[in-house]
Design a protein around this motif. Sequence first.
Motif, PDB file in Angstrom:
ATOM      1  N   PRO A 232      -3.416  -0.456  -3.821  1.00  0.00           N
ATOM      2  CA  PRO A 232      -2.918   0.831  -3.314  1.00  0.00           C
ATOM      3  C   PRO A 232      -4.026   1.796  -2.892  1.00  0.00           C
ATOM      4  N   ILE A 233      -5.124   1.826  -3.632  1.00  0.00           N
ATOM      5  CA  ILE A 233      -6.231   2.719  -3.268  1.00  0.00           C
ATOM      6  C   ILE A 233      -6.873   2.257  -1.965  1.00  0.00           C
ATOM      7  N   MET A 234      -7.111   0.964  -1.840  1.00  0.00           N
ATOM      8  CA  MET A 234      -7.726   0.438  -0.627  1.00  0.00           C
ATOM      9  C   MET A 234      -6.850   0.721   0.591  1.00  0.00           C
ATOM     10  N   MET A 235      -5.538   0.584   0.425  1.00  0.00           N
ATOM     11  CA  MET A 235      -4.630   0.876   1.534  1.00  0.00           C
ATOM     12  C   MET A 235      -4.647   2.366   1.878  1.00  0.00           C
TER      13      MET A 235
ATOM     14  N   GLN B 293      -1.539   9.878  -9.126  1.00  0.00           N
ATOM     15  CA  GLN B 293      -0.138   9.475  -9.180  1.00  0.00           C
ATOM     16  C   GLN B 293       0.111   8.520 -10.342  1.00  0.00           C
ATOM     17  N   LEU B 294      -0.814   7.573 -10.552  1.00  0.00           N
ATOM     18  CA  LEU B 294      -0.667   6.631 -11.660  1.00  0.00           C
ATOM     19  C   LEU B 294      -0.764   7.351 -12.996  1.00  0.00           C
ATOM     20  N   ALA B 295      -1.674   8.317 -13.101  1.00  0.00           N
ATOM     21  CA  ALA B 295      -1.820   9.083 -14.338  1.00  0.00           C
ATOM     22  C   ALA B 295      -0.561   9.858 -14.660  1.00  0.00           C
TER      23      ALA B 295
ATOM     24  N   THR C 253      -4.658  11.561 -19.404  1.00  0.00           N
ATOM     25  CA  THR C 253      -5.865  12.308 -19.072  1.00  0.00           C
ATOM     26  C   THR C 253      -6.686  11.414 -18.153  1.00  0.00           C
ATOM     27  N   ALA C 254      -7.078  11.930 -16.991  1.00  0.00           N
ATOM     28  CA  ALA C 254      -7.688  11.045 -16.003  1.00  0.00           C
ATOM     29  C   ALA C 254      -8.739  11.754 -15.167  1.00  0.00           C
ATOM     30  N   VAL C 255      -9.708  10.966 -14.756  1.00  0.00           N
ATOM     31  CA  VAL C 255     -10.694  11.405 -13.767  1.00  0.00           C
ATOM     32  C   VAL C 255     -10.262  10.838 -12.428  1.00  0.00           C
TER      33      VAL C 255
END
Length: 361
Positions: free
Chosen positions: A75-78, A278-280, A288-290
């Motif tokens: 998903p990130i690459m797309m 979105q995943l977080a 908690t996410a960077v």
Amino acid sequence: MVTLAEVAQRAGVSPSTVSYVLSGKRSISEPTRRRVERAISDLGYHPNAGARALAGKRSHIIALVVPLRTDVYVPIMMEIAIAVTMTARSYGYDVLLVTNDEGPDGVRRVAASGLADGVILMDVELDDERIPVLRELGSHAALIGLPADTTGLSCVDHDFATAGALCADHLADLGHRDVAFVGYAPQVYLRHAGYAERTLTGFRERARERGLRILHRPCEGTFESTAGVLGRILDDRPATTGFVVQNEGALGPLLSLLRTSGRIVPEDASVVALCPEQLAEQSSPRLTAVTGPAQDLGRRAVELVLGRIDGGSTPEVTLLTPVLTPRESSGPAPLAAAPSPRLPAPPSPADVENSHAQPLP
């Protein structure tokens, strides 16, 4: 079909001026260029690609070399590829997709043929074999990622070293002292993917400064391999109360396994992820996410390669600042970390063997 003459009339300039704006063969004042570009946009003008290439000695195509691997988060690459495509179109360029399984030969084929005016590389490794080809051919190129040597290159990437440091600081500030880093699959580190190694380096350096005891365990990202990795972490360091996860596939299994092992998140164990926002937000508990916007990588890469094509850009490295957003998965360290019970469903021997890959020095 809209003609060049109609664009010229709309912009209040001569047809030759429109042609010069499209081809870049002559310098045009910025106000005039903006009028012409606005007229092109308003009228929906699309110059003939063949005639445009012959007149301007440009194809108005950018080659995007995309990863074709099972160990990348698709998903990130797309998201990055879509951002590249949309930004390129806004500048009148089309995008040609090239898969990275072609390696240096694929880059040479596209760059040497004149098929594309510039090249954007994704999934850059520290010692990337494609970069010497770009240097040899003098290609107009931009990299999404940082190799070990950025001399003469235009690169954009998230600041992964800072992202790793943010994770260590967050858990240290909450009082955690034993922290495990659950990383990507072993092959990602073996091929020296820049994003993985830089994150781990930043995390390790800041953890050392903050007095944290850390473990790094690569993980395939399946439920079975995550179970094997977690079991090993708790065997080796039972007092572990903090987990940093740079592996999107391992996040769901890890949260589930912590629950079944009797650890409540965040009361008994805190989890900090490096993942898309979105995943977080969709995880339970919210992580908690960077994070960092993937679209910005694509947009900036197009701007860098067009700057090289137009001859007005000098090599530069752009690092996008990551942001840590505290959510429900992290909290103060428990006063005393009790040894955990054994996990209810041990992984298969093959998965355990895969998950026991030693961390890189």
